[in-house]
Scaffold this active site. Structure first.
Site: not given
Lengths: 233, 218, 233, 218
Positions: B46-48, B88
């Protein structure tokens, strides 16, 4: 080590020196990991003409969204601003400027700003509206665009714990943009859940070394959840 | 018959391999996590800043500090790692994520994708989509083959502002699975009961059909 | 999660695929935090024509220095190579090429390589021999040079602990170049003091997420000290 | 009389302020840590990835995993942080380190420094010196005013290959403390008993002497 004691006791002190038309870099992703009290202080100070660099601009009535209420933000640099009706209205009215920046490019621009890298190349955004007007260069046969770094007059950061020297750790995904923001402010202010004594955080576990931090303040946090989803039992 | 959203997700999940690191966009892509074969494991990015996204929390596990890129409360699976947004996107941009699955308004036969901006409509932002399509090793687009007016979304040239160029290799629609290469859409599979002719009719770009086209198993 | 189990049981497996003329990126600073067993395996394999990217080249008879004994290294990219008589000899003989790179630029080149950034600008080296032949550009009135990123066919890394999924932590200053090296190899091999089960390292304390790591091997380490200095009692 | 190495280090340490982050090069600069006033605290940055370098270890504290940039065994002080080389040089390059102190072969009146390479001699490498001089807010060079043949090291133009350009603002030699600005060396302090004439004689670059030049307190 008095010279390294970064703890301040009031929000006034924490944001002292913030003036109209300054640039603020803010950590946080949506409402997760945002320096709630520092944002409230900015609202209270009433400074305007701000450029705010943050992945998002909060929601109506919470997070950075409250700075829209008195039109304190002149320009927003963000990757996604879709959670906010007031934002849309001011944007359409021309009262607010927005520079949409891909999320990874935004993170890297902050990191580069803090790290003394004035510009870097990325494939992100090449051939899209984001790449328009930017220098294109090929490396190994692939085109990349040049992106410049970002620094701010202030950086506002939310950490889980900090010691008096400003060494910070973040909790879970409240880390997000906070470590990069912390490096990119001329004055970096960190609002934390808990202030601990130097040495309590093991040296290799520190996410943000205190050298980046100018002021630390003990905050209280509502930690509003944007989208609470649970699994069915 | 055209695939349901769940069936598209099911077909997407068949692409994953044991040990794949996968980033799933909002909507149909997210559903794909539900259909990963029991024989394999994938790890969700998850890119966060979360690698090893777990299930949604139970009521008493809900934690404001643990969210996904869709800003939903989530959990971390065993062996997860949590990191900054810079880290990330270093992963994403650096090509370390094996699969990115995301929706789109249009895809064209050069592998260009338009997914974030419709001129005249309010622009909300690209979030991480431009980084994801610039960086992932394999990008799968999920969408309906045509819009509700019947206009193809698989075009010779995208008309909308782009999210990325020359990056899409696979499309899974409600009608078909297609591969993009050599400036054309290559039909690989049909949705069960959907004819090649129907797919041809709803594909505006150059469609190449070679040999028998098998039906998907969904 | 068999697909994520990166643990291999022999050094042969750990370095399988390494061939003549490949580029290897190695973690370590001096003799601190070096993958001793992986280096020994490279020596054993006898591959030659290697380009080795590492801050230093070990010392005579230890660390990367042992790869000089059979002339396996064709080119060294490093910031400091002064600890090594054999290195000097091969350099003067023209048997070895060296590309001296400022330490911070070297770290950033590795990081950029792993992060999909093909090039960046830095003030480091401008106006010096390092800047010769490199593009110069001004940002905010200051000149910077463009530096390109580095990636390797292999990255060899020394971590303290890794879990089976390849999540790593480093111990003390043995961290150094290891995290960047880990991101920059097509195949990244990590040699560790201890293999632990997934979940044992708290997610926010992981220094290198497993996504960067292809193989993990349990090593044994001599940990030679280059300059032991103690304080008088 | 010319200052000893220890006296140069003593004078360097007077520059530090309470709360300064300081990177000390090998040799005389390292000695400066011994002369920091008891009234203030400084934190030492070692570019291999340690902020808050402590004393040398006792015999039983020696740890191969805890070294400084000079590859010596060290300890970490309370409140130290340890990080990667990329993070360490992000700090340095990004201008977060307040003082860098390092030696040099030559400095010139433009603030250029040559410290790493003598043509014809074997080049061992610049290590972190080029990053340090490009990044630190205040750079103090320590060296003897002239070489053993009496040739000045404070030049109009450096002759040796440079480490950095327009970066040096302060020089503390065995004879004087000088500030570099406006393309000249400005004499600020004399070593006790050293005359302005002697300094003038041993300074090849443009030396500016304004008013009375006080003696250092060392």
């Amino acid at each position: 080590m008095a010279g390294f004691d970064k703890v301040v006791s009031s929000y006034e002190e924490a944001m002292a020196g913030l003036k109209n038309d300054m640039t603020i870099i803010a950590g946080g992703f949506g409402l997760c990991g945002i320096p709630e009290g520092l944002i409230a202080q900015i609202k209270k100070m009433g400074v305007s003409g701000l450029t705010v660099v943050s992945n998002n601009c909060g929601v109506d009535g919470f997070g950075l969204g409250i700075l829209l209420e008195d039109k304190q933000i002149r320009k927003m640099v963000a990757s996604y601003v879709g959670e906010n009706a007031l934002f849309e209205k001011q944007l359409l009215n021309g009262e607010l400027e927005v520079e949409l920046t891909p999320q990874g490019t935004l993170a890297e621009k902050m990191r580069a700003g803090g790290a003394g890298i004035p510009a870097f190349f990325t494939a992100t955004g090449y051939g899209t509206p984001v790449g328009e007007g930017k220098e294109v260069r090929e490396f190994n046969g692939r085109p990349y665009i040049m992106e410049e770094s970002i620094t701010g007059d202030f950086a506002i950061v939310k950490a889980y714990k900090a010691d008096r020297y400003g060494n910070c750790i973040y909790r879970h995904t409240a880390q997000n943009f906070n470590p990069m923001a912390a490096t990119a402010g001329k004055i970096t202010v960190v609002e934390v859940e808990e202030i601990v004594e130097p040495g309590e955080i093991p040296p290799s576990q520190i996410h943000t070394p205190g050298i980046y931090v100018d002021r630390v303040i003990q905050g209280t946090f509502e930690k509003r959840i944007e989208r609470k989803v649970t699994r069915s039992a | 018959m055209a695939l349901s959203r769940e069936q598209i997700a099911m077909r997407v999940a068949q692409e994953f391999k044991d040990g794949s690191y996968v980033n799933l966009g909002i909507g149909i892509p997210t559903l794909a996590a539900n259909y990963v074969s029991d024989d394999i494991s994938v790890m969700l990015q998850s890119e966060n800043g979360l690698l090893g996204m777990g299930r949604y929390p139970s009521e008493n596990e809900v934690d404001a500090d643990m969210i996904n890129a869709g800003k939903e409360t989530v959990t971390a699976s065993t062996g997860a790692s949590i990191f900054s947004s810079a880290e990330s996107f270093a992963m994403i941009r650096g090509g370390h994520v094996d699969f990115t699955v995301l929706g789109a308004f249009e895809v064209d036969q050069q592998g260009n994708i338009a997914s974030w901006m419709i001129p005249g409509k309010l622009v909300k932002g690209m979030g991480g989509a431009m980084d994801l399509v610039a960086g992932a090793k394999n990008i799968i687009v999920t969408m309906t083959h045509a819009d509700k007016h019947g206009n193809s979304k698989l075009l010779e040239h995208c008309k909308l502002p782009l999210t990325g160029v020359n990056c899409i290799t696979h499309i899974i629609t409600d009608l078909a699975m297609l591969e993009i290469k050599d400036n054309a859409f290559h039909l690989r599979e049909r949705a069960p009961g959907v004819s090649v002719d129907e797919i041809r009719e709803k594909t505006a770009g150059n469609l190449i059909v070679e040999g028998d086209i098998p039906e998907m198993r969904v």
